[in-house]
Write a protein that holds these residues in place. Structure first.
Motif, PDB file in Angstrom:
ATOM      1  N   GLY A 151      12.122 -38.832 -41.840  1.00 10.49           N
ATOM      2  CA  GLY A 151      12.744 -38.120 -40.734  1.00 10.49           C
ATOM      3  C   GLY A 151      13.030 -39.003 -39.541  1.00 10.49           C
ATOM      4  N   GLY A 152      13.512 -38.357 -38.462  1.00 11.03           N
ATOM      5  CA  GLY A 152      13.865 -39.113 -37.278  1.00 11.03           C
ATOM      6  C   GLY A 152      14.083 -38.220 -36.074  1.00 11.03           C
ATOM      7  N   LYS A 153      14.888 -38.681 -35.147  1.00  3.82           N
ATOM      8  CA  LYS A 153      15.160 -37.984 -33.898  1.00  3.82           C
ATOM      9  C   LYS A 153      15.497 -36.514 -34.144  1.00  3.82           C
ATOM     10  N   ALA A 154      14.977 -35.646 -33.290  1.00  7.59           N
ATOM     11  CA  ALA A 154      15.173 -34.187 -33.305  1.00  7.59           C
ATOM     12  C   ALA A 154      14.234 -33.476 -34.260  1.00  7.59           C
ATOM     13  N   MET A 155      13.508 -34.225 -35.112  1.00  8.94           N
ATOM     14  CA  MET A 155      12.576 -33.600 -36.054  1.00  8.94           C
ATOM     15  C   MET A 155      11.153 -33.761 -35.541  1.00  8.94           C
ATOM     16  N   MET A 181      10.039 -27.376 -20.318  1.00  7.40           N
ATOM     17  CA  MET A 181      10.980 -28.478 -20.537  1.00  7.40           C
ATOM     18  C   MET A 181      11.380 -28.621 -22.004  1.00  7.40           C
ATOM     19  N   ASP A 182      11.391 -27.529 -22.740  1.00 11.18           N
ATOM     20  CA  ASP A 182      11.911 -27.490 -24.098  1.00 11.18           C
ATOM     21  C   ASP A 182      12.444 -26.093 -24.319  1.00 11.18           C
ATOM     22  N   TYR A 183      13.410 -25.953 -25.224  1.00 14.86           N
ATOM     23  CA  TYR A 183      14.013 -24.630 -25.353  1.00 14.86           C
ATOM     24  C   TYR A 183      14.436 -24.377 -26.787  1.00 14.86           C
ATOM     25  N   THR A 184      15.719 -24.157 -27.031  1.00  8.00           N
ATOM     26  CA  THR A 184      16.191 -23.746 -28.345  1.00  8.00           C
ATOM     27  C   THR A 184      17.063 -24.830 -28.968  1.00  8.00           C
ATOM     28  N   ASP A 185      17.580 -24.533 -30.165  1.00 11.01           N
ATOM     29  CA  ASP A 185      18.445 -25.502 -30.839  1.00 11.01           C
ATOM     30  C   ASP A 185      19.664 -25.865 -30.009  1.00 11.01           C
ATOM     31  N   VAL A 186      20.196 -24.898 -29.276  1.00  7.06           N
ATOM     32  CA  VAL A 186      21.418 -25.147 -28.515  1.00  7.06           C
ATOM     33  C   VAL A 186      21.139 -26.026 -27.301  1.00  7.06           C
ATOM     34  N   PHE A 187      20.038 -25.749 -26.606  1.00  9.79           N
ATOM     35  CA  PHE A 187      19.732 -26.471 -25.370  1.00  9.79           C
ATOM     36  C   PHE A 187      18.337 -27.076 -25.476  1.00  9.79           C
ATOM     37  N   TYR A 192       5.957 -29.715 -31.665  1.00  6.76           N
ATOM     38  CA  TYR A 192       6.947 -28.671 -31.430  1.00  6.76           C
ATOM     39  C   TYR A 192       8.357 -29.180 -31.685  1.00  6.76           C
ATOM     40  N   CYS A 193       9.181 -28.285 -32.207  1.00  6.28           N
ATOM     41  CA  CYS A 193      10.620 -28.496 -32.293  1.00  6.28           C
ATOM     42  C   CYS A 193      11.226 -27.438 -31.376  1.00  6.28           C
ATOM     43  N   GLY A 194      11.710 -27.857 -30.196  1.00  6.73           N
ATOM     44  CA  GLY A 194      12.072 -26.871 -29.187  1.00  6.73           C
ATOM     45  C   GLY A 194      10.814 -26.144 -28.744  1.00  6.73           C
ATOM     46  N   ILE A 195      10.844 -24.814 -28.811  1.00  5.85           N
ATOM     47  CA  ILE A 195       9.664 -24.025 -28.442  1.00  5.85           C
ATOM     48  C   ILE A 195       8.941 -23.508 -29.670  1.00  5.85           C
ATOM     49  N   ALA A 248       7.435 -34.910 -28.239  1.00  2.00           N
ATOM     50  CA  ALA A 248       8.659 -34.215 -28.639  1.00  2.00           C
ATOM     51  C   ALA A 248       9.598 -35.240 -29.261  1.00  2.00           C
ATOM     52  N   PRO A 249      10.519 -34.802 -30.125  1.00  2.00           N
ATOM     53  CA  PRO A 249      11.419 -35.741 -30.801  1.00  2.00           C
ATOM     54  C   PRO A 249      12.748 -35.943 -30.091  1.00  2.00           C
ATOM     55  N   LEU A 250      12.870 -35.477 -28.858  1.00  2.00           N
ATOM     56  CA  LEU A 250      14.094 -35.643 -28.076  1.00  2.00           C
ATOM     57  C   LEU A 250      13.747 -36.096 -26.663  1.00  2.00           C
TER      58      LEU A 250
END
Length: 489
Positions: free
Chosen positions: A273-277, A120-126, A353-356, A99-101
């Motif tokens: 790219g980087g973190k969160a991607m 242990m992963d969810y949406t853009d907000v959380f 995955y990015c979130g779910i 995961a990127p986070l």
């Protein structure tokens, strides 16, 4: 007394000479048979003989870009201690986080499972825990490698610098060195989880202004210093040859992290790219170094795809434990690959995955050596072509700021590691075959997923002050440890 590599069943040339010396005074037919048996033993059979439990030291950086380390190409930030691990061990060039986070990546690292399997992963907000005072967390039915190693007789220790607590690096270093000294009879597992080089960039005065890259470079060099001091403790206690050391980052560098005009985030080298991607390599390709003197080769470079999730089965097997059979473990034991007993990684497909949401898939086509990457969703960079989302600090996983691709964007990372030019049916004869095979793998993977409670839901991540750990008693949480003398710096 510590057992050496010979007792581990690793029959290197050095250990073979020891056996021959022992037999020199009693050269019998049984001795000859032993030597012949060891020489003719298949490599896989040798690996099965491993019974020696090494001590283990894990260094996990936070937000460190793969381009920030000397042994991965940086020539302006000084990282001699990290570079020493590459010189004395194995360097992985395609080491991938799940995961990127931070939160989902570390959950996957500890369990050997994609974070979507544990919730242990969810949406853009959380997508991460914002503080410790939340009710979510790794489900109790998940098993970490630390828990299994404890059952195998390991003394385990986690040393982590809490977010937003200033100048605790000296205390971390002091405790890490003390842990090794206290448990040198082993076996032990020491997990040093750095805040370095997260964008709070808490750096002690000794290192401020010492690098050529501002506070970020100072922070990297401070972390390298701490690693060096811990390696020195291993040397001074004759633990170097009986300790497996691993260094990595939880994900790629945070490109958009800036304070005024100062860069507060890392550099991901040639990778986009980087973190969160989760799709682009810059967010998920990280340093990966293993050192075990006398057991693993020195100065070896492995270009095969590997994962942070691989640490779970690798450590469990080394400790003599059993990988859980009641759940899917996505990681693979790395020891055969690290030792050179096999040529290819066991990973055929990796899902990013990015979130779910599934953003990209990697296919390691072993017979050809190609590493294909299909992107179903990519973030829309701002400014265009910048490689990041500088206007909003983090690229999202969904919504108006992402682009969906049909057919997917396809790259061959073995020829285009920076993902600069997408392939097409005109430029790649295997275009349709590759996408068809990847799509089938996605369908097979998704059939293995089951619904689980979302640990990063709003209810779980909202701050609950009565759950916030502190040095005193809530709400009086001042920590007098901050005032201790920083003797190790």
């Amino acid at each position: 007394m510590k057992a050496g590599p010979l007792l581990a069943g690793f029959m290197t040339w050095q250990s073979l000479k020891v056996v021959m010396a022992c037999l020199a005074h009693s050269w019998t037919s049984s001795g000859l048979l032993l030597i012949l048996h060891l020489l003719l033993m298949p490599p896989i059979a040798k690996a099965i003989l491993v019974s020696y439990k090494p001590s283990i030291v894990i260094f996990l950086a936070d937000d460190l870009g793969i381009g920030d380390v000397g042994c991965y190409g940086n020539d302006t930030i000084r990282t001699p201690s990290i570079d020493r691990l590459a010189k004395e061990g194995v360097k992985l060039t395609q080491h991938i986080s799940a995961a990127p986070l931070c939160s989902p990546s570390r959950a996957a690292f500890l369990t050997g499972r994609y974070p979507i399997r544990s919730g242990m992963d969810y949406t853009d907000v959380f997508r991460v825990f914002q503080w410790l005072g939340g009710s979510g967390g790794l489900p109790t039915n998940e098993t970490t490698f630390a828990k299994i190693l404890q059952k195998q007789g390991y003394t385990t220790g986690l040393i982590e610098q809490p977010m937003k607590v200033e100048r605790t690096a000296p205390l971390m270093l002091k405790e890490a060195m003390s842990f090794v000294e206290r448990n040198k009879e082993g076996p032990f597992l020491l997990f040093v989880s750095f805040l370095h080089v997260h964008t709070s960039l808490v750096t002690t005065e000794k290192f401020i202004g010492k690098s050529k890259h501002g506070l970020y470079g100072d922070n990297v060099e401070e972390m390298d210093f701490m690693i060096g001091r811990i390696l020195d403790v291993l040397d001074n206690n004759n633990l170097t040859n009986s300790t497996l050391v691993y260094f990595a980052s939880d994900h790629g560098g945070h490109l958009e992290a800036k304070e005024r005009n100062a860069q507060w985030g890392g550099w991901n080298g040639i990778y986009k790219g980087g973190k969160a991607m989760a799709g682009w390599e810059g967010g998920i390709r990280v340093p990966g170094l293993f050192r075990w003197m006398g057991v693993l080769p020195e100065q070896k470079v492995i270009d095969e795809p590997t994962s942070l999730m691989d640490v779970f089965p690798t450590l469990v097997n080394l400790a003599g434990g059993t990988v859980p059979q009641d759940r899917i473990i996505d990681g693979r034991d790395l020891m055969p690959l690290l030792q050179g007993l096999v040529q290819h990684s066991e990973h055929e497909f990796m899902f990013h995955y990015c979130g779910i949401l599934l953003h990209a898939v990697r296919w390691h086509q072993k017979d050809s050596g190609n590493v294909w990457k299909a992107h179903y969703v990519t973030p829309i960079f701002q400014p265009k072509g910048s490689g990041g989302c500088y206007d909003i600090r983090f690229c999202p996983c969904s919504g108006e700021r992402v682009e969906h691709h049909s057919p997917p964007l396809l790259f061959d990372l073995s020829r285009d590691p920076s993902e600069a030019v997408p392939l097409s049916p005109d430029t790649e004869p295997l275009f349709h075959m590759v996408l068809k095979r990847i799509e089938k793998a996605v369908e097979e993977h998704q059939r293995t997923l089951t619904p689980v409670p979302q640990q990063l839901s709003f209810y779980n991540v909202v701050w609950k002050p009565w759950l916030q750990p502190c040095c005193g008693t809530f709400p009086f949480c001042d920590c007098d440890k901050e005032k201790e003398k920083r003797e190790h710096f």
